[in-house]
Design a protein around this motif. Structure first.
Motif, PDB file in Angstrom:
ATOM      1  N   THR A  49      80.506  -3.180  13.275  1.00 40.47           N
ATOM      2  CA  THR A  49      81.399  -2.280  14.020  1.00 40.47           C
ATOM      3  C   THR A  49      81.320  -0.843  13.514  1.00 40.47           C
ATOM      4  O   THR A  49      82.138  -0.021  13.901  1.00 40.47           O
ATOM      5  N   ASN A  50      80.342  -0.548  12.663  1.00 38.41           N
ATOM      6  CA  ASN A  50      80.188   0.822  12.179  1.00 38.41           C
ATOM      7  C   ASN A  50      79.767   1.753  13.306  1.00 38.41           C
ATOM      8  O   ASN A  50      79.105   1.349  14.263  1.00 38.41           O
ATOM      9  N   THR A  51      80.143   3.018  13.176  1.00 36.34           N
ATOM     10  CA  THR A  51      79.708   4.052  14.112  1.00 36.34           C
ATOM     11  C   THR A  51      78.712   4.960  13.401  1.00 36.34           C
ATOM     12  O   THR A  51      78.927   5.356  12.263  1.00 36.34           O
ATOM     13  N   TYR A  52      77.633   5.282  14.117  1.00 35.22           N
ATOM     14  CA  TYR A  52      76.574   6.104  13.536  1.00 35.22           C
ATOM     15  C   TYR A  52      76.485   7.436  14.288  1.00 35.22           C
ATOM     16  O   TYR A  52      76.797   7.517  15.477  1.00 35.22           O
ATOM     17  N   SER A  53      76.051   8.478  13.566  1.00 38.43           N
ATOM     18  CA  SER A  53      75.862   9.789  14.191  1.00 38.43           C
ATOM     19  C   SER A  53      74.482  10.332  13.843  1.00 38.43           C
ATOM     20  O   SER A  53      73.943  10.052  12.767  1.00 38.43           O
ATOM     21  N   ALA A  54      73.943  11.112  14.782  1.00 39.76           N
ATOM     22  CA  ALA A  54      72.636  11.754  14.576  1.00 39.76           C
ATOM     23  C   ALA A  54      72.701  13.143  15.184  1.00 39.76           C
ATOM     24  O   ALA A  54      73.355  13.349  16.215  1.00 39.76           O
ATOM     25  N   THR A  55      72.023  14.087  14.559  1.00 42.07           N
ATOM     26  CA  THR A  55      72.112  15.493  14.985  1.00 42.07           C
ATOM     27  C   THR A  55      70.737  16.088  15.234  1.00 42.07           C
ATOM     28  O   THR A  55      69.827  15.939  14.404  1.00 42.07           O
ATOM     29  N   SER A  56      70.618  16.753  16.374  1.00 41.96           N
ATOM     30  CA  SER A  56      69.424  17.548  16.682  1.00 41.96           C
ATOM     31  C   SER A  56      69.848  19.009  16.826  1.00 41.96           C
ATOM     32  O   SER A  56      71.043  19.297  16.954  1.00 41.96           O
ATOM     33  N   LYS A  57      68.872  19.927  16.827  1.00 40.06           N
ATOM     34  CA  LYS A  57      69.218  21.347  16.840  1.00 40.06           C
ATOM     35  C   LYS A  57      68.393  22.097  17.890  1.00 40.06           C
ATOM     36  O   LYS A  57      67.199  21.828  18.064  1.00 40.06           O
ATOM     37  N   VAL A  58      69.073  23.059  18.541  1.00 35.66           N
ATOM     38  CA  VAL A  58      68.412  23.879  19.555  1.00 35.66           C
ATOM     39  C   VAL A  58      68.760  25.350  19.309  1.00 35.66           C
ATOM     40  O   VAL A  58      69.889  25.679  18.945  1.00 35.66           O
ATOM     41  N   ASN A 110      78.517  10.699  24.761  1.00 36.58           N
ATOM     42  CA  ASN A 110      79.189  10.693  23.451  1.00 36.58           C
ATOM     43  C   ASN A 110      78.477  11.652  22.492  1.00 36.58           C
ATOM     44  O   ASN A 110      77.792  11.250  21.554  1.00 36.58           O
ATOM     45  N   TYR A 111      78.632  12.933  22.765  1.00 37.88           N
ATOM     46  CA  TYR A 111      78.017  13.950  21.892  1.00 37.88           C
ATOM     47  C   TYR A 111      78.966  15.139  21.769  1.00 37.88           C
ATOM     48  O   TYR A 111      79.869  15.339  22.585  1.00 37.88           O
ATOM     49  N   GLN A 112      78.754  15.924  20.739  1.00 41.31           N
ATOM     50  CA  GLN A 112      79.524  17.136  20.501  1.00 41.31           C
ATOM     51  C   GLN A 112      78.589  18.285  20.184  1.00 41.31           C
ATOM     52  O   GLN A 112      77.491  18.075  19.639  1.00 41.31           O
ATOM     53  N   ILE A 113      79.025  19.500  20.523  1.00 47.82           N
ATOM     54  CA  ILE A 113      78.238  20.698  20.291  1.00 47.82           C
ATOM     55  C   ILE A 113      78.933  21.569  19.252  1.00 47.82           C
ATOM     56  O   ILE A 113      80.121  21.871  19.379  1.00 47.82           O
ATOM     57  N   GLU A 114      78.207  21.950  18.217  1.00 46.68           N
ATOM     58  CA  GLU A 114      78.729  22.834  17.186  1.00 46.68           C
ATOM     59  C   GLU A 114      77.735  23.948  16.915  1.00 46.68           C
ATOM     60  O   GLU A 114      76.525  23.764  17.028  1.00 46.68           O
ATOM     61  N   ILE A 124      73.578  19.397  18.148  1.00 48.04           N
ATOM     62  CA  ILE A 124      73.962  18.376  19.128  1.00 48.04           C
ATOM     63  C   ILE A 124      74.115  17.061  18.369  1.00 48.04           C
ATOM     64  O   ILE A 124      73.123  16.447  17.973  1.00 48.04           O
ATOM     65  N   THR A 125      75.357  16.641  18.161  1.00 51.32           N
ATOM     66  CA  THR A 125      75.641  15.436  17.361  1.00 51.32           C
ATOM     67  C   THR A 125      76.116  14.323  18.285  1.00 51.32           C
ATOM     68  O   THR A 125      77.158  14.429  18.929  1.00 51.32           O
ATOM     69  N   ALA A 134      72.006   6.359  18.376  1.00 53.63           N
ATOM     70  CA  ALA A 134      72.556   7.691  18.128  1.00 53.63           C
ATOM     71  C   ALA A 134      71.449   8.739  18.125  1.00 53.63           C
ATOM     72  O   ALA A 134      71.606   9.837  18.694  1.00 53.63           O
ATOM     73  N   LYS A 135      70.333   8.414  17.514  1.00 59.17           N
ATOM     74  CA  LYS A 135      69.198   9.351  17.490  1.00 59.17           C
ATOM     75  C   LYS A 135      68.625   9.550  18.890  1.00 59.17           C
ATOM     76  O   LYS A 135      68.287  10.685  19.291  1.00 59.17           O
TER      77      LYS A 135
END
Length: 351
Positions: A49-58, A110-114, A124-125, A134-135
């Motif tokens: 039940t873990n949640t994973y995150s991955a981030t790319s960059k633009v 299911n992504y967020q922008i920072e 972009i996470t 996630a990736k």
């Protein structure tokens, strides 16, 4: 002192807990095994039940034909961040999902922008229930942003800086913390079991409670057998010097046969016990049931190891084992002593 089966002193509680260290070890091992097994099962279950995150960059750059100052550039980035992070753009992204993708249209949103401070780079996470997904989502959104229309980018350009190659766990339960908590709980629960066991224990661990229960008694606490013999001789000498012709009872609550061998008495002696004993000269054995029958003797020695039985002589000598004395014994003795007038009481506590 109002003695009860729950009467304790701090010293007695601590001594009782120390003497019951085996119970603590057994319960500690039992609780550690049970709680450890539960922590192991819970820890492995939580992995799913873990949640994973991955981030790319633009990298976003405005229209080359426009010259923007710092404030205008920041405004451009903030606007793009808001647009790409909006619900309408998320809907646009979901429409780009095809059957070949390994995630659904709802999952891709299911992504967020920072914005990385001081740069024109947007992170972009994406989050998902697996690292791989996630990736994939983060890279998919990155591709959509990089291929966005000029209108969506306000005439600017989007350049891929970095794709999502790794993922991290969000909110995962640390198994090490689980085991530490389980260990602490095992220790606390073991101490609770030990305390409850000692608190309700009938034994008296602090002989001071006996002293308080018999405030008018003369107390002796011989350290060994020789000192016990000296104490007995001193007691009998005192009785003889005082010209006391009243019968004397010695009631023994533990180790009857051993203590019998240490008695060196004069005159006629009746021994009340149901044990098979070799009687020395001058001593006559009788059954405990005949204790209250009329028998002529200067001294009565009473076996109270199985049950509390006492005579009615005015001089009473009680012999307790300090390590095996019980509250029920003392309470019974207190009740029996109420029947004796002009009581002269001596208590011997053997170590």
């Amino acid at each position: 002192m109002n003695l009860s089966v729950h009467s304790h002193s701090v010293k007695g509680l601590l001594k009782g807990m120390l003497n019951s260290w085996r119970l603590f070890v057994v319960t500690l091992v039992a609780f550690a095994v049970v709680l450890g097994a539960g922590s192991y099962a819970y820890g492995h279950k939580s992995v799913a039940t873990n949640t994973y995150s991955a981030t790319s960059k633009v990298l976003l750059t405005p229209n080359n034909k426009k010259t923007l100052d710092g404030g205008s550039l920041q405004l451009y980035l903030n606007t793009e961040k808001a647009m790409i992070g909006s619900e309408s753009f998320a809907n646009y992204v979901s429409k780009q999902v095809t059957a070949k993708e390994k995630f659904s249209k709802s999952e891709v949103t299911n992504y967020q922008i920072e914005n990385e401070n001081g740069t024109s780079i947007l992170n972009i996470t994406a989050t998902a229930n697996s690292a791989q997904k996630a990736k994939q989502i983060s890279n998919f959104v990155l591709e959509v942003v990089a291929n966005a229309s000029s209108e969506q980018l306000q005439g600017g350009n989007a350049t891929v800086v970095e794709t999502a190659e790794t993922a991290k766990v969000l909110g995962g339960q640390s198994n090490r913390k689980l085991y530490v908590v389980a260990g602490l709980m095992a220790v606390i629960l073991s101490f609770m079991v030990l305390f409850i066991r000692v608190y309700f224990d009938n034994r008296i661990y602090d002989f001071e409670i006996v002293k308080i229960a018999f405030p008018t008694a003369v107390f002796y606490e011989p350290a060994d057998e020789n000192e016990f013999k000296k104490n007995i001789a001193r007691i009998f000498k005192g009785i003889k010097q005082n010209g006391n012709t009243v019968k004397t009872d010695i009631t023994i609550f533990d180790g009857f046969s051993k203590i019998m061998g240490l008695l060196n008495v004069e005159g006629t002696t009746n021994v009340y016990s149901n044990q098979k004993l070799a009687m020395p000269e001058g001593m006559t054995q009788m059954s405990l049931d005949s204790l209250y029958e009329q028998h002529d003797a200067n001294l009565n020695v009473i076996d109270a190891t199985e049950k509390v039985a006492m005579g009615l002589s005015e001089t009473q000598i009680l012999v307790f084992n300090e390590n095996d004395c019980t509250k029920k014994q003392v309470l019974k003795v207190l009740q029996e002593l109420k029947q004796i007038s002009n009581l002269k009481l001596v208590v011997i506590g053997l170590k």
